[in-house]
Design an enzyme around this catalytic site. Structure first.
Site, PDB file in Angstrom:
ATOM      1  N   SER A   5      45.590  44.586  31.895  1.00 16.48           N
ATOM      2  CA  SER A   5      44.509  45.418  31.180  1.00 16.48           C
ATOM      3  C   SER A   5      44.998  46.862  31.403  1.00 16.48           C
ATOM      4  CB  SER A   5      43.185  45.016  31.856  1.00 16.48           C
ATOM      5  OG  SER A   5      42.183  45.682  31.488  1.00 16.48           O
TER       6      SER A   5
ATOM      7  N   ASN B  94      28.525  46.451  36.543  1.00 16.98           N
ATOM      8  CA  ASN B  94      28.309  46.094  37.874  1.00 16.98           C
ATOM      9  C   ASN B  94      28.104  47.195  38.791  1.00 16.98           C
ATOM     10  OD1 ASN B  94      28.693  43.126  37.759  1.00 16.98           O
ATOM     11  ND2 ASN B  94      31.009  43.834  37.075  1.00 16.98           N
TER      12      ASN B  94
ATOM     13  N   GLU C   5      42.603  46.146  47.178  1.00 16.27           N
ATOM     14  CA  GLU C   5      41.920  44.985  47.180  1.00 16.27           C
ATOM     15  C   GLU C   5      42.351  44.081  46.076  1.00 16.27           C
ATOM     16  OE1 GLU C   5      37.689  46.213  49.329  1.00 16.27           O
ATOM     17  OE2 GLU C   5      37.653  46.200  47.051  1.00 16.27           O
TER      18      GLU C   5
ATOM     19  N   GLY D 142      43.814  50.659  39.917  1.00 10.72           N
ATOM     20  CA  GLY D 142      44.816  51.162  39.318  1.00 10.72           C
ATOM     21  C   GLY D 142      44.918  51.075  37.852  1.00 10.72           C
TER      22      GLY D 142
ATOM     23  N   SER E 252      40.702  48.225  27.720  1.00 18.22           N
ATOM     24  CA  SER E 252      39.495  48.687  28.201  1.00 18.22           C
ATOM     25  C   SER E 252      38.914  49.742  27.125  1.00 18.22           C
ATOM     26  CB  SER E 252      39.557  49.250  29.556  1.00 18.22           C
ATOM     27  OG  SER E 252      39.916  48.287  30.589  1.00 18.22           O
ATOM     28  N   LEU E 253      38.308  49.298  26.289  1.00 13.51           N
ATOM     29  CA  LEU E 253      37.867  50.284  25.194  1.00 13.51           C
ATOM     30  C   LEU E 253      36.374  50.951  25.591  1.00 13.51           C
ATOM     31  CD1 LEU E 253      38.718  50.977  22.325  1.00 13.51           C
ATOM     32  CD2 LEU E 253      37.326  49.218  21.321  1.00 13.51           C
ATOM     33  N   HIS E 254      35.533  50.357  25.589  1.00 17.60           N
ATOM     34  CA  HIS E 254      34.174  50.732  26.187  1.00 17.60           C
ATOM     35  C   HIS E 254      33.467  51.554  25.005  1.00 17.60           C
ATOM     36  CE1 HIS E 254      35.596  49.121  29.279  1.00 17.60           C
ATOM     37  NE2 HIS E 254      36.377  49.980  29.919  1.00 17.60           N
TER      38      HIS E 254
ATOM     39  N   CYS F 288      33.985  43.256  38.503  1.00 18.10           N
ATOM     40  CA  CYS F 288      34.930  44.356  37.559  1.00 18.10           C
ATOM     41  C   CYS F 288      34.363  45.746  37.970  1.00 18.10           C
ATOM     42  CB  CYS F 288      34.323  44.119  36.158  1.00 18.10           C
ATOM     43  SG  CYS F 288      35.969  43.462  35.382  1.00 18.10           S
TER      44      CYS F 288
ATOM     45  N   CYS G 191      33.597  53.307  37.586  1.00 22.00           N
ATOM     46  CA  CYS G 191      34.280  52.472  38.432  1.00 22.00           C
ATOM     47  C   CYS G 191      34.530  52.957  39.747  1.00 22.00           C
ATOM     48  CB  CYS G 191      35.926  52.444  37.757  1.00 22.00           C
ATOM     49  SG  CYS G 191      37.074  51.699  38.519  1.00 22.00           S
TER      50      CYS G 191
HETATM   51  S1  SF4 Z   1      38.478  51.309  35.336  1.00 19.14           S
HETATM   52 FE1  SF4 Z   1      40.743  50.874  35.507  1.00 19.14          FE
HETATM   53  S2  SF4 Z   1      41.570  52.877  34.766  1.00 19.14           S
HETATM   54 FE2  SF4 Z   1      39.293  53.342  34.945  1.00 19.14          FE
HETATM   55  S3  SF4 Z   1      39.310  54.281  36.964  1.00 19.14           S
HETATM   56 FE3  SF4 Z   1      38.920  52.104  37.172  1.00 19.14          FE
HETATM   57  S4  SF4 Z   1      40.738  51.070  37.731  1.00 19.14           S
HETATM   58 FE4  SF4 Z   1      41.224  53.225  36.689  1.00 19.14          FE
END
Ligand code: SF4
Length: 340
Positions: free
Chosen positions: A189, A292, A85, A157, A212-214, A334, A113
């Site tokens: 990213s 989300n 997608e 990915g 993507s720190l989080h 996201c 995710c």
């Molecule tokens: S947030 Fe990004 S790195 Fe983490 S699983 Fe999802 S697509 Fe992969």
């Protein structure tokens, strides 16, 4: 489109070289998606190409538009019957940003995710990445007479785990003779793939980097972003320091707000200290992303809680934005892409 293969095909069929240039112009500059949309080619050649050569390496299975019309999600089928997608986001009037996928699924498996839950199916080829752009650009041109103004590799990915295809796709997207988007309009990213950050700094110093720190402690970050087990925060700090030294560019820091997990008031000063351990605040913009729904065990914080976290960071001198969430109703926001 595989231009090299097309060049060979045309040569083998005795077609003069200038025809390749005509196809290149039509596909990359005018976003032709079928051979019939290239009338400058002689009819017999077009007929042959219709039978024997595909323009796009993927088929659009579904196009969904959000209720507000500000997000458009494409589901594509690629070789092997896999689905990926991409999402067009209308962040500003007449400015569309395209979120591109680099893998079918993702091996990083971040638990919040939807893509991560699928695991990795396979890496995408350079054409499968750029053809997402060409298909989305064709859609925008034919339905709204508008264009894509920026791209971000933040779809399905981890881009740096498919570095060579990513790099070739960026070259096609930014090559003035092909798509010709400025490098400053391209962002990648990463979940914190350290070797990828280092290569990216050398190869594309004009493009933008987002991390993507989080979380800023290893235990929590490893839970949220399992790639942290391979490249812990100490390594990420060094790689980002070197990235900033090399490129002198600002880094965008993505921070998904998960209620009760990483959004307590005490975490704002910790995030600020961590950023300062890398570089001066002018080198960062923190994007707070309200979680989300992806079917996992997490909850989104209330809007006020996100605003308080932003204010705390702002008071510490950190530039911070709260990401506008678009496309939630079409599972295009996201973390929601899954290629169902
Ligand atoms: S947030 Fe990004 S790195 Fe983490 S699983 Fe999802 S697509 Fe992969």
């Amino acid at each position: 489109m595989d231009l090299k293969k097309l060049a060979v095909f045309l040569k083998e069929n005795g077609v003069p070289a200038f025809r390749l240039k005509q196809v290149r112009e039509a596909v990359y500059k005018n976003y032709a998606a079928t051979w019939d949309e290239i009338p400058v080619l002689p009819a017999p050649l077009r007929d042959k190409l219709v039978r024997e050569f595909r323009i796009h390496s993927l088929d659009t299975l579904e196009t969904q538009v959000s209720k507000k019309g500000d997000a458009i999600k494409f589901c594509f089928e690629i070789k092997g019957g896999l689905k990926i997608e991409s999402v067009l986001l209308n962040l500003m009037p007449e400015k569309w940003s395209l979120c591109l996928s680099t893998q079918a699924g993702c091996p990083v498996r971040c638990p919040f995710c939807a893509t991560g839950r699928k695991g990795l199916k396979r890496n995408l080829s350079p054409d499968e990445i750029t053809d997402q752009f060409l298909a989305a650009a064709h859609y925008l041109k034919t339905t709204r007479q508008q264009k894509i103004s920026s791209v971000i590799f933040m779809g399905m990915g981890e881009p740096f785990l498919n570095y060579d295809s990513l790099a070739e796709a960026i070259r096609t997207i930014t090559d003035a003779e092909l798509i010709g988007l400025g490098q400053r309009h391209v962002s990648v990213s990463t979940a914190g793939h350290v070797p990828g950050i280092r290569r990216f700094a050398q190869d594309f110093p004009q493009c933008n980097l987002a991390i993507s720190l989080h979380a800023v402690d290893d235990k929590l970050r490893s839970d949220l972003v399992p790639l942290n087990n391979t490249y812990p925060l100490s390594q990420l700090v060094k790689a980002l320091k070197d990235y900033i030294t090399t490129t002198k560019r600002r880094v965008f820091v993505e921070y998904v707000m998960l209620e009760g997990i990483n959004n307590s008031r005490s975490m704002a000063p910790k995030l600020n200290s961590w950023l300062r351990s890398v570089a001066a605040p002018k080198y960062f913009t923190v994007n707070l992303i309200t979680y989300n729904r992806t079917g996992g065990p997490y909850r989104a914080p209330a809007r006020e809680r996100v605003a308080i976290f932003a204010e705390l960071l702002g008071n510490l001198g950190v530039e911070v934005t709260i990401r506008k969430s678009l496309g939630d109703d079409i599972a295009g926001a996201c973390g929601q892409l899954a290629g169902k």
